[in-house]
Design an enzyme around this catalytic site. Structure first.
Site, PDB file in Angstrom:
ATOM      1  N   SER B 150       0.968  -1.501   0.312  1.00 54.01           N
ATOM      2  CA  SER B 150      -0.214   0.126   0.151  1.00 54.01           C
ATOM      3  C   SER B 150       0.570   1.490  -0.601  1.00 54.01           C
ATOM      4  O   SER B 150       1.522   1.187  -1.039  1.00 54.01           O
ATOM      5  CB  SER B 150      -0.968  -0.024   1.085  1.00 54.01           C
ATOM      6  N   ASP B 311      -8.801  -6.757  -4.290  1.00 49.79           N
ATOM      7  CA  ASP B 311      -8.249  -5.612  -3.703  1.00 49.79           C
ATOM      8  C   ASP B 311      -8.846  -4.487  -4.201  1.00 49.79           C
ATOM      9  O   ASP B 311      -8.883  -4.203  -5.907  1.00 49.79           O
ATOM     10  CB  ASP B 311      -6.809  -5.476  -3.425  1.00 49.79           C
ATOM     11  N   HIS B 344      -7.766  -5.580   0.041  1.00 47.56           N
ATOM     12  CA  HIS B 344      -6.775  -4.275  -0.036  1.00 47.56           C
ATOM     13  C   HIS B 344      -5.581  -4.596   1.124  1.00 47.56           C
ATOM     14  O   HIS B 344      -4.740  -4.429   1.133  1.00 47.56           O
ATOM     15  CB  HIS B 344      -6.864  -3.020   0.197  1.00 47.56           C
TER      16      HIS B 344
END
Lengths: 365, 365
Positions: B150, B311, B344
């Protein structure tokens, strides 16, 4: 309909209805509009159901000061999909809403004040129960079709399962048999935004709690669009008024959500927003049943379903679950998956795509 | 590492850095932790980058009162993926954050008070600029790898493009070359939630603005999970404590977001949350370049990419765009699409799936 204005109508039912919660809501007023003429045999009536923040004002204009026609004007009118030269089209504001039908901003006859949070939680089924009173009062025994998208589709499903003999067909767009936990979560944070607004005062406000309601709408708005449509419309453009390194600088998409959120405050009551969000989240086509199959077993009318490829709020697989179930029960279910970039809002925007399919369906029923 | 506690370290760089905005941030303090031993040639160093609300405390415990180990303990330690018997692992808190590195809650030397909104907007590139000072100070000329998910993956990309000779490889998980307008929107409404909180006082609060920050976290939390994982974990279960028709009654998923949101208030500074949200939204791997190809042209190190099927915040197609671009440039890019329901957050949870692939990659570089 250039010079013909649509009349706002309403009916009040003094004895009201018993809600799914067991509570009595009485009296009930329903605001509605009609388009076209009911034929003598009363066999040409179509009921259109509105979505969360919609209203009874489906098409045309109500007076000369209106700059825009009703919300689904594109498909309702002479020669249009729902041809008002042929059909008698009805649209009624749902209970719980704030456009003339009984909702949290209505006067509670027991206290002489606005209901606010004393208003009972209503379900989609309750909304349809109230509509049934109206359709009965209009002397219509059987609707030619009942049609709606999103929350409107849920209402159409309730007609099909609760009043199977009262409809000859149903058209269900961009809906779900039950919102997923992700959809519930997105409504939950929208509710939370209003609860956080100190001017909301647990529903006892004089003026709409604007910051909370605007944010709640902003959150909702994201779920109505799609990654794809936002990319096409805004991309990553930064507001020309702001520097990229300004703390309060905004991306165009951010400014758009903000602007539309605050506009929404002028037209929609915060408590109604909360009650209807609750109705949506609680919705389950199999409410009170052991299974979806049990819920669908009374269905008589053929149902036409539409889902839209980029709808991530009520994704196509959820509609497909219903279609499969109905077909397994030997019911007439027709399904169209429309490829569209517009997300959940596709049902309002893709009418040119689905109109021929709906027209064909209506000819058959 | 049962009885060995991890030391919290920090370094201050008095002359600071010039930020992308052109402003000088000085001094800069970086909090960091290290695991394992730097070898004599200083060739076994791995830099791990944390995500939005992460910190330098990657693994192990810092004292006996800690009940949980660091956030990526599953992969860091003797015999683990990042084997601390072999590697010297470093993790540093980013600037703008609130865990010991310079951020909006730090004292502004010009005023003797907290920066709050006087803190400059920082970019992901700025974060890496600051880290470069630390890596230089540690005497490391070349990192064996830089790894993160991320926001951590964005930092790894910045190392690869801005300091191509300073890394021998990079491992990038669940990231994006630039957040989409949908991802920006979701951060925008989270920001808005804090701005709406009257106790935020434009950043001049004594205590974290709890309602706004909790809601902001609630919104973020939805984006870290997936429809699928929420279905598996919560389904549509209603809280056992509430009646379904209670106005304030909650679904389990709603209660969970609420509970975790308020917990977050105890550990993360609202202004840091806002500054880092901004850094994420502004991120563009091609910042200052005409194209992604131009941005990637200096890359020397092989890069291993991971994307996760569910995600929806930084969907796989965004990673794939980078992989394609690098391959077209003749760079070494390796891509793994991991099927996972965890959304995610998969990058934190699917380590058993990607560990063998990372191990294999590290053996090769």
């Amino acid at each position: 309909m250039s010079e013909v204005y649509i009349a706002e109508q309403s009916q009040t039912f003094e004895s009201g209805i018993r809600l799914d919660s067991g509570r009595i809501l009485a009296p009930i007023t329903l605001a509605y509009e009609t388009y076209g003429t009911l034929n003598e045999l009363k066999t040409n009536a179509i009921l259109v159901e509105h979505a969360w923040t919609g209203d009874a004002h489906l098409a045309g204009k109500r007076n000369e000061s209106e700059t825009k026609p009703g919300w689904w004007d594109a498909i309702v009118g002479p020669g249009r999909l729902l041809d008002t030269d042929r059909y008698f089209v009805i649209c009624s504001n749902v209970i719980g809403s704030c456009f003339g039908s009984t909702g949290p901003a209505s006067i509670n006859p027991k206290t002489g004040k606005r209901y606010n949070l004393a208003f009972p939680v209503v379900t989609i089924r309750d909304m349809v129960r109230a509509q049934k009173l109206l359709i009965d009062a209009l002397g219509i025994e059987r609707l030619l079709t009942v049609m709606g998208g999103s929350m409107g589709g849920m209402q159409a499903l309730e007609w099909a399962t609760q009043y199977p003999a009262a409809i000859a067909s149903a058209i269900v767009l961009a809906t779900t048999p039950r919102p997923s936990p992700q959809a519930i979560s997105l409504n939950a944070v929208a509710r939370w935004a209003i609860f956080n607004d100190p001017t909301w005062r647990k529903g006892e406000y004089k003026h709409n709690p604007k910051d909370g309601l605007a944010l709640a709408r902003g959150i909702g708005h994201i779920t109505f669009l799609s990654d794809e449509s936002m990319n096409a419309k805004f991309g990553r453009r930064f507001s020309a008024k702001d520097g990229q390194f300004d703390f309060f600088g905004q991306f165009e998409v951010e400014r758009y959500l903000n602007y539309n959120g605050y506009n929404f405050v002028d037209r929609f009551d915060a408590n109604s927003f909360l009650y209807l969000a609750k109705s949506l989240d609680l919705y389950d086509v199999a409410w009170g049943c052991e299974s979806m199959a049990e819920a669908f077993s009374p269905v008589q009318a053929p149902i036409q379903f539409y889902a839209f490829s980029s709808d991530w709020l009520y994704p196509p697989y959820q509609t497909e679950e219903m279609v499969t179930c109905l077909k397994e029960l030997g019911k007439k279910a027709e399904y169209h998956l429309i490829k569209s970039a517009y997300g959940h809002d596709s049902f309002l925007l893709e009418h040119e795509t689905f109109a021929p399919l709906v027209r064909n369906f209506l000819e058959r029923v």
